[in-house]
Write a protein that holds these residues in place. Structure first.
Motif, short mmCIF file in Angstrom:
data_model
loop_
_atom_site.label_atom_id
_atom_site.label_comp_id
_atom_site.label_asym_id
_atom_site.label_seq_id
_atom_site.Cartn_x
_atom_site.Cartn_y
_atom_site.Cartn_z
N GLN A 1 -34.99 22.68 -42.12
CA GLN A 1 -35.39 24.07 -42.28
C GLN A 1 -36.89 24.26 -42.04
O GLN A 1 -37.33 25.35 -41.67
N GLY A 2 -37.66 23.20 -42.25
CA GLY A 2 -39.09 23.27 -42.02
C GLY A 2 -39.49 23.04 -40.57
O GLY A 2 -40.68 23.04 -40.25
N GLY A 3 -38.50 22.84 -39.70
CA GLY A 3 -38.79 22.65 -38.28
C GLY A 3 -38.87 21.20 -37.84
O GLY A 3 -39.15 20.93 -36.68
N GLY A 4 -38.62 20.26 -38.77
CA GLY A 4 -38.63 18.85 -38.42
C GLY A 4 -37.30 18.41 -37.84
O GLY A 4 -36.40 19.22 -37.61
N LYS A 5 -37.15 17.11 -37.62
CA LYS A 5 -35.93 16.55 -37.05
C LYS A 5 -35.22 15.68 -38.07
O LYS A 5 -35.84 15.05 -38.92
N THR A 6 -33.89 15.62 -37.97
CA THR A 6 -33.08 14.83 -38.90
C THR A 6 -32.13 13.94 -38.11
O THR A 6 -31.53 14.38 -37.12
N TYR A 7 -31.99 12.71 -38.58
CA TYR A 7 -31.19 11.73 -37.84
C TYR A 7 -30.43 10.88 -38.84
O TYR A 7 -30.99 10.40 -39.84
N ALA A 8 -29.14 10.68 -38.60
CA ALA A 8 -28.31 9.85 -39.47
C ALA A 8 -27.91 8.58 -38.72
O ALA A 8 -27.68 8.61 -37.50
N VAL A 9 -27.85 7.48 -39.44
CA VAL A 9 -27.44 6.21 -38.83
C VAL A 9 -26.15 5.72 -39.49
O VAL A 9 -25.83 6.10 -40.61
N TYR A 10 -25.44 4.88 -38.77
CA TYR A 10 -24.21 4.30 -39.29
C TYR A 10 -24.12 2.84 -38.89
O TYR A 10 -24.74 2.40 -37.91
N ASN A 11 -23.40 2.08 -39.67
CA ASN A 11 -23.14 0.68 -39.35
C ASN A 11 -22.13 0.65 -38.20
O ASN A 11 -21.01 1.16 -38.34
N ARG B 1 -25.98 19.72 -40.40
CA ARG B 1 -26.86 19.07 -41.37
C ARG B 1 -27.92 18.20 -40.70
O ARG B 1 -29.01 18.01 -41.24
N ILE B 2 -27.57 17.63 -39.55
CA ILE B 2 -28.48 16.74 -38.84
C ILE B 2 -28.59 17.16 -37.38
O ILE B 2 -27.72 17.87 -36.86
N ASP B 3 -29.65 16.70 -36.73
CA ASP B 3 -29.83 16.99 -35.31
C ASP B 3 -29.06 16.01 -34.44
O ASP B 3 -28.54 16.37 -33.38
N HIS B 4 -29.00 14.76 -34.89
CA HIS B 4 -28.34 13.74 -34.08
C HIS B 4 -28.00 12.55 -34.95
O HIS B 4 -28.43 12.47 -36.11
N TYR B 5 -27.24 11.60 -34.42
CA TYR B 5 -26.93 10.38 -35.15
C TYR B 5 -26.72 9.24 -34.18
O TYR B 5 -26.51 9.44 -32.97
N GLY B 6 -26.79 8.01 -34.71
CA GLY B 6 -26.61 6.84 -33.87
C GLY B 6 -26.49 5.58 -34.70
O GLY B 6 -26.62 5.61 -35.92
N PRO B 7 -26.24 4.46 -34.05
CA PRO B 7 -26.06 3.19 -34.77
C PRO B 7 -27.37 2.72 -35.40
O PRO B 7 -28.46 3.00 -34.90
N ALA B 8 -27.24 2.00 -36.50
CA ALA B 8 -28.41 1.45 -37.19
C ALA B 8 -28.88 0.21 -36.45
O ALA B 8 -28.80 -0.92 -36.94
N ASP B 9 -29.37 0.44 -35.26
CA ASP B 9 -29.88 -0.63 -34.38
C ASP B 9 -31.26 -0.19 -33.91
O ASP B 9 -31.39 0.80 -33.18
N TYR B 10 -32.30 -0.93 -34.33
CA TYR B 10 -33.67 -0.53 -34.05
C TYR B 10 -34.33 -1.44 -33.03
O TYR B 10 -35.55 -1.51 -32.94
N THR B 11 -33.50 -2.12 -32.23
CA THR B 11 -34.04 -2.96 -31.18
C THR B 11 -34.57 -2.08 -30.05
O THR B 11 -34.22 -0.90 -29.92
N GLU B 12 -35.41 -2.67 -29.22
CA GLU B 12 -36.00 -1.93 -28.11
C GLU B 12 -34.91 -1.42 -27.18
O GLU B 12 -33.96 -2.13 -26.84
N ASN B 13 -35.03 -0.15 -26.79
CA ASN B 13 -34.11 0.51 -25.85
C ASN B 13 -32.72 0.79 -26.43
O ASN B 13 -31.81 1.18 -25.69
#
Length: 341
Positions: free
Chosen positions: A241-251, A269-281
């Motif tokens: 609501q404040g204009g920021g971004k929200t992201y959900a992760v999953y196993n 509720r969220i802008d986007h979601y993706g796997p809980a993988d923080y490796t490059e690319n």
């Protein structure tokens, strides 16, 4: 001359911890150390509310597990548990792929363009968790976190009459005995506003004080909130609501978590979601980098527009330059005849 409190050139990633940065609950190493069955502890915690209700007591669900940990300490199942041990157990926390390197390397995103460097834009990382602060501080991620909001315990609480004592005995053995800070899924939003207003950087600013938008250290539109599910809906809502971004992760190994995140996105509720993988690319890394860069571009545009609006054009000579005179003659067209010739 009036000036703003902060320059608002900070981008913030605000992170949940359990099941967002790690696959399970952070307390697992603590239970292993004391030989406590983790499933039994959580089953007991979840049953506390109903059992106390039958006895005429009311207990907040959010505080149940903290109280139950203290009960385990008092009963001897976790005798001697203190903050030092919590930090030691934090060192055994296992993270999702790409961590903690991601927290360090991602800061370079805010320095990727000359204009970002010109405006001294920075990326900061914050953890806001219902878990245990000392375990986070003892983890491999700690050196890359700017601040932590989580639950904390007090060792050897002060006794009645302590105000009249000149000296306090040095305790050879410390043990947690009271709750110092309790963070639940609702009070997480308070932490977000403390980051927003800069309370963590300037204690003179109370989180409940009225602070104009231009005086807040990190505008909500400069924040990305990353978490794993429905329990973080209050924080998702505040940031979105404040204009920021929200992201959900999953196993990636858990289809139910994927479906849960998909529902969060469908419900706005969220802008986007993706796997809980923080490796490059990875998909998650690429999405977060894209949002940080967009925020950096907006900060640059806003700051340069503000500069242009506040700086007057320099004075100019009234005599036109040869180029300006030639352009003016061309605009008048061919010379007309005159009776004065």
């Amino acid at each position: 001359m009036a000036s703003t409190l902060f320059t608002q050139n900070i981008i913030a990633c605000v992170w949940d911890f359990d099941k967002t940065l790690i696959p399970a609950y952070m307390q697992a190493p603590l239970f292993r150390r004391y030989g406590v069955d983790e499933a039994t502890f959580w089953a007991e915690t979840n049953a506390l509310g109903e059992n106390y209700r039958r006895r005429g007591y009311h207990i907040s669900p959010e505080i149940s597990y903290l109280n139950h940990l203290l009960t385990y300490v008092m009963a001897g199942n976790m005798a001697g548990l203190n903050n030092k041990i919590l930090r030691e157990c934090g060192a055994d926390i296992k993270f999702y792929p790409g961590l903690p390197k991601f927290f360090e390397s991602s800061r370079a995103w805010a320095k990727a363009k000359p204009e970002y460097v010109k405006h001294d834009i920075k990326l900061e990382h914050y953890v806001v968790s219902t878990g245990l602060a000392e375990m986070v501080r003892g983890s491999a991620l700690a050196p890359y976190i700017d601040a932590v909001w989580a639950c904390e315990f007090i060792e050897n609480p002060l006794q009645p009459g302590f105000l009249k004592q000149n000296e306090f005995p040095l305790e050879a053995a410390s043990e947690i005995a009271q709750i110092g800070v309790m963070i639940d899924n609702t009070s997480k939003t308070r932490a977000i506003f403390e980051i927003n207003k800069g309370t963590n950087r300037n204690p003179a600013i109370d989180v409940n004080a009225k602070v104009t938008p231009e005086d807040r250290r990190i505008p909500l539109q400069n924040m990305i909130y990353i978490a794993d599910g429905p329990s973080d809906v209050p924080s998702f809502s505040v940031v979105k609501q404040g204009g920021g971004k929200t992201y959900a992760v999953y196993n990636p190994a858990n289809r139910a978590e994927f479906e849960q995140n998909d529902r969060l996105r469908q419900n706005g509720r969220i802008d986007h979601y993706g796997p809980a993988d923080y490796t490059e690319n990875s998909a998650t890394t690429n999405w977060l980098q894209l949002q940080v860069e967009k925020m950096c571009d907006r900060v640059v545009a806003d700051r340069e527009a503000a500069l242009a609006s506040r700086v007057a054009r320099p004075p100019r000579h009234l005599n036109p330059s040869p180029e300006e005179e030639a352009a003016r003659r061309a605009a008048r067209g061919p010379k007309q005849s005159s009776f004065l010739e």
